[in-house]
Design a protein around this motif. Sequence first.
Motif, mmCIF file in Angstrom:
data_model
loop_
_atom_site.group_PDB
_atom_site.id
_atom_site.type_symbol
_atom_site.label_atom_id
_atom_site.label_comp_id
_atom_site.label_asym_id
_atom_site.label_seq_id
_atom_site.Cartn_x
_atom_site.Cartn_y
_atom_site.Cartn_z
ATOM 1 N N ALA A 57 43.032 50.134 36.088
ATOM 2 C CA ALA A 57 42.598 50.178 35.279
ATOM 3 C C ALA A 57 41.902 51.569 35.218
ATOM 4 O O ALA A 57 41.927 51.952 36.314
ATOM 5 C CB ALA A 57 41.378 49.103 35.577
ATOM 6 N N HIS A 58 40.798 52.177 34.133
ATOM 7 C CA HIS A 58 40.440 53.450 34.605
ATOM 8 C C HIS A 58 39.426 53.568 33.064
ATOM 9 O O HIS A 58 39.798 52.363 32.240
ATOM 10 C CB HIS A 58 41.503 54.441 34.273
ATOM 11 N N ILE A 59 37.978 54.169 32.847
ATOM 12 C CA ILE A 59 37.576 55.070 31.707
ATOM 13 C C ILE A 59 37.808 56.055 31.059
ATOM 14 O O ILE A 59 38.516 56.895 31.865
ATOM 15 C CB ILE A 59 36.399 54.756 32.361
ATOM 16 N N ILE A 60 37.927 55.869 30.084
ATOM 17 C CA ILE A 60 37.806 57.137 29.159
ATOM 18 C C ILE A 60 36.423 57.653 28.898
ATOM 19 O O ILE A 60 35.960 56.608 28.026
ATOM 20 C CB ILE A 60 39.074 57.007 28.543
ATOM 21 N N GLY A 61 36.752 58.733 27.859
ATOM 22 C CA GLY A 61 35.450 58.698 27.397
ATOM 23 C C GLY A 61 34.708 58.896 28.614
ATOM 24 O O GLY A 61 34.632 60.513 28.786
ATOM 25 N N ASP A 62 33.644 59.153 28.239
ATOM 26 C CA ASP A 62 32.433 58.971 29.568
ATOM 27 C C ASP A 62 32.404 58.269 30.688
ATOM 28 O O ASP A 62 32.014 57.193 31.039
ATOM 29 C CB ASP A 62 31.250 58.765 28.486
ATOM 30 N N THR A 63 32.777 59.349 31.269
ATOM 31 C CA THR A 63 33.441 59.536 33.071
ATOM 32 C C THR A 63 32.219 59.472 33.886
ATOM 33 O O THR A 63 32.479 59.179 35.189
ATOM 34 C CB THR A 63 34.244 59.290 33.560
ATOM 35 N N SER A 64 31.076 60.702 33.503
ATOM 36 C CA SER A 64 29.953 60.901 34.132
ATOM 37 C C SER A 64 29.043 59.870 34.261
ATOM 38 O O SER A 64 28.291 59.466 35.941
ATOM 39 C CB SER A 64 29.392 61.583 33.566
ATOM 40 N N HIS A 65 29.015 58.411 33.491
ATOM 41 C CA HIS A 65 28.252 57.030 33.792
ATOM 42 C C HIS A 65 28.809 55.323 34.513
ATOM 43 O O HIS A 65 27.961 54.679 34.381
ATOM 44 C CB HIS A 65 27.094 57.960 32.667
ATOM 45 N N PHE A 66 29.863 56.298 33.673
ATOM 46 C CA PHE A 66 30.778 54.811 33.689
ATOM 47 C C PHE A 66 31.913 55.257 34.547
ATOM 48 O O PHE A 66 32.617 55.984 35.364
ATOM 49 C CB PHE A 66 31.109 54.312 33.014
ATOM 50 N N MET A 67 32.144 53.667 35.924
ATOM 51 C CA MET A 67 33.109 53.574 36.597
ATOM 52 C C MET A 67 33.687 51.861 36.969
ATOM 53 O O MET A 67 32.871 51.825 36.654
ATOM 54 C CB MET A 67 33.157 54.719 37.785
ATOM 55 N N VAL A 68 35.157 52.588 37.169
ATOM 56 C CA VAL A 68 35.646 50.717 37.388
ATOM 57 C C VAL A 68 35.124 50.615 39.229
ATOM 58 O O VAL A 68 35.462 51.914 39.873
ATOM 59 C CB VAL A 68 37.276 51.257 37.432
ATOM 60 N N ARG A 69 34.513 49.519 39.538
ATOM 61 C CA ARG A 69 34.484 49.181 40.322
ATOM 62 C C ARG A 69 35.162 48.618 41.010
ATOM 63 O O ARG A 69 35.096 48.839 42.440
ATOM 64 C CB ARG A 69 32.892 48.327 40.356
ATOM 65 N N ASP A 70 35.462 47.871 40.688
ATOM 66 C CA ASP A 70 36.868 46.917 41.474
ATOM 67 C C ASP A 70 37.542 46.026 41.026
ATOM 68 O O ASP A 70 37.275 46.218 39.881
ATOM 69 C CB ASP A 70 36.091 46.482 42.874
ATOM 70 N N VAL A 71 38.714 46.090 40.920
ATOM 71 C CA VAL A 71 39.808 44.965 40.332
ATOM 72 C C VAL A 71 40.101 44.263 41.194
ATOM 73 O O VAL A 71 40.793 44.419 41.888
ATOM 74 C CB VAL A 71 40.990 46.119 39.639
ATOM 75 N N THR A 72 39.923 42.976 41.368
ATOM 76 C CA THR A 72 40.461 41.484 42.147
ATOM 77 C C THR A 72 40.817 40.125 41.669
ATOM 78 O O THR A 72 41.119 39.795 40.514
ATOM 79 C CB THR A 72 38.462 40.541 42.560
ATOM 80 N N VAL A 73 42.149 40.015 41.922
ATOM 81 C CA VAL A 73 42.480 39.202 41.406
ATOM 82 C C VAL A 73 42.215 37.659 42.435
ATOM 83 O O VAL A 73 41.305 37.314 43.425
ATOM 84 C CB VAL A 73 43.833 38.787 42.375
ATOM 85 N N LEU A 74 41.751 36.135 40.896
ATOM 86 C CA LEU A 74 41.272 35.871 41.135
ATOM 87 C C LEU A 74 42.471 34.389 41.359
ATOM 88 O O LEU A 74 43.131 34.036 40.077
ATOM 89 C CB LEU A 74 40.039 34.966 40.421
ATOM 90 N N GLU A 75 41.423 33.185 41.950
ATOM 91 C CA GLU A 75 42.539 32.119 41.820
ATOM 92 C C GLU A 75 41.642 30.804 42.188
ATOM 93 O O GLU A 75 40.575 30.771 43.041
ATOM 94 C CB GLU A 75 43.848 31.948 43.078
ATOM 95 N N TRP A 76 42.156 29.508 41.270
ATOM 96 C CA TRP A 76 41.395 28.664 41.584
ATOM 97 C C TRP A 76 41.873 26.936 42.603
ATOM 98 O O TRP A 76 42.853 27.271 42.796
ATOM 99 C CB TRP A 76 41.687 27.589 40.111
ATOM 100 N N VAL A 77 40.899 27.478 43.893
ATOM 101 C CA VAL A 77 41.328 26.434 44.869
ATOM 102 C C VAL A 77 39.625 25.251 44.820
ATOM 103 O O VAL A 77 38.939 25.418 44.422
ATOM 104 C CB VAL A 77 41.204 27.289 46.296
ATOM 105 N N THR A 78 40.504 24.415 45.440
ATOM 106 C CA THR A 78 39.557 23.106 45.501
ATOM 107 C C THR A 78 39.138 22.428 46.994
ATOM 108 O O THR A 78 39.644 22.744 48.025
ATOM 109 C CB THR A 78 40.631 21.409 45.402
ATOM 110 N N GLU A 79 37.845 22.925 47.287
ATOM 111 C CA GLU A 79 37.217 22.574 48.284
ATOM 112 C C GLU A 79 36.368 21.504 48.417
ATOM 113 O O GLU A 79 36.117 20.688 47.806
ATOM 114 C CB GLU A 79 36.459 23.613 49.171
ATOM 115 N N VAL A 80 36.094 21.273 49.654
ATOM 116 C CA VAL A 80 34.823 19.937 49.707
ATOM 117 C C VAL A 80 33.956 20.687 49.910
ATOM 118 O O VAL A 80 33.480 21.927 50.485
ATOM 119 C CB VAL A 80 35.038 19.598 51.292
ATOM 120 N N ALA A 81 32.516 19.910 48.217
ATOM 121 C CA ALA A 81 31.433 20.114 48.494
ATOM 122 C C ALA A 81 30.440 20.192 49.745
ATOM 123 O O ALA A 81 30.891 19.702 50.947
ATOM 124 C CB ALA A 81 30.734 19.533 47.672
#
Length: 268
Positions: A57-81
């Motif tokens: 992922a990257h920014i085009i246009g205004d790269t002075s005031h916007f940036m990619v913070r992070d790219v994160t993989v997510l997954e649904w898991v089941t846990e005991v409350a």
Amino acid sequence: MSIIVSYSPEELDFSGVQANSSGPDIASDTTDGLYTLINFAGGVHITNVPADTTVAAHIIGDTSHFMVRDVTVLEWVTEVADPRKLSHGHKGPQKQIKLLEPRGHSSDGVKPLAVKAGQDLLVRVAYTAPNEGTFTGKLIIQGDNWQPIEVGLSFFVVDVLTAFVATPLNIAQGNMATLPILVSSLAGPDVDVTYVLSAFQLDTGLSLLPLPQPIHLKAGERNKLASLTFQADPLAPLGPNNVLLEQYDFQHKELLLPVNIVPPTGGR
């Protein structure tokens, strides 16, 4: 053939942000009612990736005031409350909940990140605001076999200053008092401004009466005279104190008002 993936939102509009600030705030761990262990603020959520790929992922246009913070993989898991978070008197089997959790390492967007079919992906953007102006850019998310995702980015700077004409505010027990204020638009478009007592304010015996209508400021309007009216409880603690007010315009700002509560006329 490029695969079309499902994502939201289609635009990231941060709206009015404070001058010389950065954000959005990602301190909280809850977002839009989802059970997550990561904050979605400023994020583009790609659901149910259709095929194994690597993503950048990257920014085009205004790269002075916007940036990619992070790219994160997510997954649904089941846990005991956590039993401490269940309703009082809960009985029966342990309750299970589904959580959307980060899986593996995150990326800065420059280094491609491997994603498996069926997983989710979160691409978060951060902004840095100067002292004035309106800013736009575009987030590009690219998978090896995807049709590129383009998400518009925008924010404008807003800065509303409230000045107390005279402090401390002197108010007698059981009485009302009016505090003149000067309100100025230092940056941003037309805006409506309101005030409330902070929910975190300790008991001062004071209440703030609602404004008949919000204070309307035109862009660039300075030193608009207005007033706030306070009511003191008959048993309000006597003496000096500081009252925490919250100012709402496009953003939220805290103001500290010195007050002095005195006995009513004729009191001892």
